[in-house]
Design an enzyme around this catalytic site. Structure first.
Site, PDB file in Angstrom:
ATOM      1  N   GLN A  49      67.081  43.118  33.097  1.00 58.86           N
ATOM      2  CA  GLN A  49      68.151  42.115  33.169  1.00 58.86           C
ATOM      3  C   GLN A  49      68.106  41.335  34.492  1.00 58.86           C
ATOM      4  O   GLN A  49      68.192  40.108  34.492  1.00 58.86           O
ATOM      5  CB  GLN A  49      69.502  42.830  33.031  1.00 58.86           C
ATOM      6  CG  GLN A  49      70.706  41.921  33.109  1.00 58.86           C
ATOM      7  CD  GLN A  49      72.014  42.694  33.323  1.00 58.86           C
ATOM      8  OE1 GLN A  49      72.064  43.911  33.180  1.00 58.86           O
ATOM      9  NE2 GLN A  49      73.055  41.987  33.691  1.00 58.86           N
TER      10      GLN A  49
ATOM     11  N   LYS B 289      69.959  43.165  27.414  1.00 63.56           N
ATOM     12  CA  LYS B 289      71.189  43.511  26.698  1.00 63.56           C
ATOM     13  C   LYS B 289      71.013  43.564  25.180  1.00 63.56           C
ATOM     14  O   LYS B 289      71.917  44.048  24.500  1.00 63.56           O
ATOM     15  CB  LYS B 289      72.261  42.443  26.982  1.00 63.56           C
ATOM     16  CG  LYS B 289      72.636  42.280  28.434  1.00 63.56           C
ATOM     17  CD  LYS B 289      73.682  43.294  28.841  1.00 63.56           C
ATOM     18  CE  LYS B 289      74.301  42.925  30.176  1.00 63.56           C
ATOM     19  NZ  LYS B 289      75.347  43.892  30.540  1.00 63.56           N
TER      20      LYS B 289
ATOM     21  N   ARG C 233      68.914  47.414  33.420  1.00 62.30           N
ATOM     22  CA  ARG C 233      69.198  46.653  34.639  1.00 62.30           C
ATOM     23  C   ARG C 233      67.953  46.045  35.261  1.00 62.30           C
ATOM     24  O   ARG C 233      68.011  44.943  35.811  1.00 62.30           O
ATOM     25  CB  ARG C 233      69.891  47.547  35.677  1.00 62.30           C
ATOM     26  CG  ARG C 233      71.217  48.114  35.234  1.00 62.30           C
ATOM     27  CD  ARG C 233      72.241  47.034  34.964  1.00 62.30           C
ATOM     28  NE  ARG C 233      73.530  47.621  34.612  1.00 62.30           N
ATOM     29  CZ  ARG C 233      74.515  46.942  34.035  1.00 62.30           C
ATOM     30  NH1 ARG C 233      74.351  45.646  33.739  1.00 62.30           N
ATOM     31  NH2 ARG C 233      75.654  47.534  33.743  1.00 62.30           N
TER      32      ARG C 233
ATOM     33  N   ASP D 271      78.101  48.336  26.080  1.00 63.09           N
ATOM     34  CA  ASP D 271      77.076  47.291  26.212  1.00 63.09           C
ATOM     35  C   ASP D 271      75.914  47.875  27.032  1.00 63.09           C
ATOM     36  O   ASP D 271      75.807  47.660  28.235  1.00 63.09           O
ATOM     37  CB  ASP D 271      77.709  46.075  26.911  1.00 63.09           C
ATOM     38  CG  ASP D 271      76.707  44.979  27.202  1.00 63.09           C
ATOM     39  OD1 ASP D 271      75.690  44.903  26.494  1.00 63.09           O
ATOM     40  OD2 ASP D 271      76.952  44.195  28.145  1.00 63.09           O
TER      41      ASP D 271
ATOM     42  N   GLU E  51      77.780  50.283  29.742  1.00 64.22           N
ATOM     43  CA  GLU E  51      78.918  49.514  30.249  1.00 64.22           C
ATOM     44  C   GLU E  51      80.152  49.899  29.440  1.00 64.22           C
ATOM     45  O   GLU E  51      80.172  49.757  28.207  1.00 64.22           O
ATOM     46  CB  GLU E  51      78.667  47.999  30.152  1.00 64.22           C
ATOM     47  CG  GLU E  51      77.619  47.526  31.155  1.00 64.22           C
ATOM     48  CD  GLU E  51      77.529  46.006  31.293  1.00 64.22           C
ATOM     49  OE1 GLU E  51      78.001  45.299  30.365  1.00 64.22           O
ATOM     50  OE2 GLU E  51      76.990  45.549  32.310  1.00 64.22           O
TER      51      GLU E  51
ATOM     52  N   ASP F 181      79.931  38.519  24.700  1.00 60.30           N
ATOM     53  CA  ASP F 181      80.393  39.491  25.692  1.00 60.30           C
ATOM     54  C   ASP F 181      80.885  38.762  26.936  1.00 60.30           C
ATOM     55  O   ASP F 181      80.143  37.987  27.546  1.00 60.30           O
ATOM     56  CB  ASP F 181      79.267  40.467  26.050  1.00 60.30           C
ATOM     57  CG  ASP F 181      79.802  41.708  26.751  1.00 60.30           C
ATOM     58  OD1 ASP F 181      81.000  42.025  26.578  1.00 60.30           O
ATOM     59  OD2 ASP F 181      79.024  42.352  27.475  1.00 60.30           O
TER      60      ASP F 181
ATOM     61  N   GLU G 120      83.399  49.173  27.911  1.00 64.40           N
ATOM     62  CA  GLU G 120      84.096  47.941  27.525  1.00 64.40           C
ATOM     63  C   GLU G 120      85.030  48.219  26.350  1.00 64.40           C
ATOM     64  O   GLU G 120      84.897  49.222  25.656  1.00 64.40           O
ATOM     65  CB  GLU G 120      83.102  46.855  27.088  1.00 64.40           C
ATOM     66  CG  GLU G 120      82.058  46.512  28.143  1.00 64.40           C
ATOM     67  CD  GLU G 120      81.323  45.207  27.869  1.00 64.40           C
ATOM     68  OE1 GLU G 120      81.842  44.373  27.088  1.00 64.40           O
ATOM     69  OE2 GLU G 120      80.229  45.020  28.447  1.00 64.40           O
TER      70      GLU G 120
ATOM     71  N   GLU H 158      77.075  50.684  39.296  1.00 68.24           N
ATOM     72  CA  GLU H 158      78.114  50.586  40.322  1.00 68.24           C
ATOM     73  C   GLU H 158      78.329  51.938  40.993  1.00 68.24           C
ATOM     74  O   GLU H 158      78.426  52.031  42.213  1.00 68.24           O
ATOM     75  CB  GLU H 158      79.426  50.111  39.699  1.00 68.24           C
ATOM     76  CG  GLU H 158      79.346  48.740  39.072  1.00 68.24           C
ATOM     77  CD  GLU H 158      80.598  48.418  38.270  1.00 68.24           C
ATOM     78  OE1 GLU H 158      81.688  48.366  38.848  1.00 68.24           O
ATOM     79  OE2 GLU H 158      80.477  48.223  37.042  1.00 68.24           O
TER      80      GLU H 158
ATOM     81  N   THR I  15      74.035  47.617  21.169  1.00 63.94           N
ATOM     82  CA  THR I  15      75.442  47.632  21.592  1.00 63.94           C
ATOM     83  C   THR I  15      76.166  48.568  20.638  1.00 63.94           C
ATOM     84  O   THR I  15      76.038  48.429  19.423  1.00 63.94           O
ATOM     85  CB  THR I  15      76.064  46.220  21.514  1.00 63.94           C
ATOM     86  OG1 THR I  15      75.289  45.329  22.316  1.00 63.94           O
ATOM     87  CG2 THR I  15      77.506  46.232  21.988  1.00 63.94           C
TER      88      THR I  15
ATOM     89  N   HIS J 236      84.269  44.876  38.715  1.00 65.08           N
ATOM     90  CA  HIS J 236      82.884  44.993  38.251  1.00 65.08           C
ATOM     91  C   HIS J 236      82.042  43.845  38.801  1.00 65.08           C
ATOM     92  O   HIS J 236      80.921  44.050  39.274  1.00 65.08           O
ATOM     93  CB  HIS J 236      82.845  44.995  36.716  1.00 65.08           C
ATOM     94  CG  HIS J 236      81.470  44.891  36.133  1.00 65.08           C
ATOM     95  ND1 HIS J 236      80.542  45.911  36.216  1.00 65.08           N
ATOM     96  CD2 HIS J 236      80.848  43.875  35.470  1.00 65.08           C
ATOM     97  CE1 HIS J 236      79.422  45.535  35.607  1.00 65.08           C
ATOM     98  NE2 HIS J 236      79.579  44.304  35.160  1.00 65.08           N
TER      99      HIS J 236
END
Ligand code: MN
Length: 439
Positions: free
Chosen positions: A252, A265, A249, A245, A211, A139, A213, A385, A269, A146
């Protein structure tokens, strides 16, 4: 990547659903995936989406409808994964796409039409699997917007790391937990350091995120020790999918110093079932450039072709469908929308960077672009975000609920499509996943 008659927007199919305005799968798209009859114990096999149907490529290969290279390519799609087909390379991919296009178009020979009629399954009656046997999943982290948004949460004084503008950053991810759209997963357990605490706690993720992606699949691989130069990088890319993904948080941010993401993570996925080929995306290629006052790519990451059309203009959106939405029969709320054209590095640059030290890519490998966030705040591709690290509540107008992070029962839906005047609109379908309570 030149345009040809398979991009002609005026061509219609004899299959009426492929000509519906707004369909993701007109005859100009023809994405590949694997499928079987829903709820059956049939073997998965390759298929191509057209309108609301799937062309069963194992069935096509068993009829005399194709010959030569297109037939060999269809045979390579008859197994449970598309790896053998992806390894054949762009000449074979193009041959099969063009043969299917010619057989599905309005005015095709009647024997072709009759044969393909017998090789179709409605998408509503199908279920999917991950389309390749993924040996390796990597990834990237290639949206500067971002990187700045997340950097502000993690490192307010210095949000953008100094390497970001010089190379496409990535981590090696976990292939075993890549699942196809529609597969639910349990909220992960793990270790986190709460703000102000002096010792970490072990428990359910409290800051679960998605996420937005795109993923892309490796076609022919490269031998170990033989890097793929930028000029040849796109020969190694079969096509693109939607990718989520999922990210814990709290786990992580505690675990990833000084190494990369691990448990934050590796629990799940999600990918969409259909791979939109690079040939189908050809009308939507756009120029790539770094702003003039920012570092320009080093020579090995720079070619005229990459500057001319290294980008891809894929429109993207994220929808949130909570348990309350479903209970009330309310449509999902849109969390954000953006385009992949804002990305700081191109797919080709990611392939070249991955192999420049000698790493060998393998057919069917999955590469992720990293979260796709656009230049303005509402275009952010992750909830961390949008909620500014959980400090701002996001309103869901459909139900009156709010979110700072994801809750159990939440279902996240990614959608992607390409459209512009003079070209056929093509779509990616959707990538959906629901969060189950911690196990
Ligand atoms: Mn990611």
């Amino acid at each position: 990547m030149e345009l040809n008659h398979t991009h002609d927007a005026s061509v219609k199919s004899w299959l009426a659903s492929a000509n519906e305005p707004g369909t993701d799968f007109p005859i100009q798209n023809l994405p590949f995936g694997v499928f079987r009859r829903k709820g059956s114990d049939e073997a998965f096999r390759g298929g191509v989406a057209i309108g609301d149907q799937i062309v069963d490529l194992a069935a096509v290969a068993a009829t005399p409808v194709l010959e030569g290279l297109p037939q060999l390519a269809a045979q390579a799609c008859a197994g449970t994964t598309l790896n053998d087909f992806l390894a054949m390379g762009s000449v074979a991919w193009r041959a099969l796409r063009h043969a299917l296009f010619d057989a599905l178009r309005h005015g095709a020979k009647s024997d072709l039409v009759g044969a393909l009629h017998g090789c179709m399954l409605p998408q509503a009656e199908a279920e999917h699997a991950v389309p390749t046997r993924i040996a390796n999943y990597t990834d990237f982290y290639t949206s500067i917007h971002h990187a700045r948004n997340v950097g502000r949460v993690m490192r307010p004084d210095d949000p953008l790391t100094p390497n970001f503008q010089w190379l496409p950053i990535a981590y090696h991810g976990r292939a075993s937990s890549v699942v196809v759209s529609g597969t639910p997963f349990h909220r992960p357990m793990g270790q986190a350091m709460p703000p102000g605490a002096t010792a970490p706690v072990y428990g359910p993720c409290a800051r679960l995120d998605y996420e937005l992606e795109l993923g892309f699949y490796v076609g022919p691989g490269n031998a170990m020790g033989e890097p793929i130069p930028l000029e040849q990088a796109e020969d190694h890319i079969f096509g693109m999918c939607l990718l989520n993904d999922w990210s814990a948080r709290d786990h992580q941010f505690w675990e990833m110093a000084p190494l990369g993401p691990f448990l934050g993570k590796n629990f799940c996925t999600s990918v969409s079932p259909w791979i939109v080929t690079m040939e189908a995306l050809a009308p939507y290629r756009v120029p790539f450039a770094h702003p003039a006052d920012e570092p320009q790519p080093l020579a090995y990451l720079d070619t005229a072709a990459n500057r001319a059309q290294g980008g891809v203009d894929v429109q993207l959106e994220v929808l949130l469908d909570t348990a309350t939405h479903r209970a009330r029969g309310v449509a999902p709320d849109r969390l954000s929308a953006t385009s992949f054209r804002h990305q700081y590095w191109t797919l080709a640059q990611m392939v070249t960077q991955h192999t420049v030290g000698g790493c060998n890519l393998q057919s069917g490998d999955l590469l992720g672009t990293g979260t796709i966030s656009g230049p303005t705040a509402p275009e952010a591709g992750a909830i961390v975000e949008l909620s500014r690290g959980g400090t701002v509540a996001i309103d869901l107008p459909g139900t009156g609920e709010q979110r700072r992070f994801l809750e159990d029962g939440d279902s996240v839906i990614l959608r992607g499509w390409c459209e512009k005047p003079g070209a056929a609109r093509i779509g990616f379908g959707r990538c959906q996943g629901e969060i189950l309570p911690v196990k």
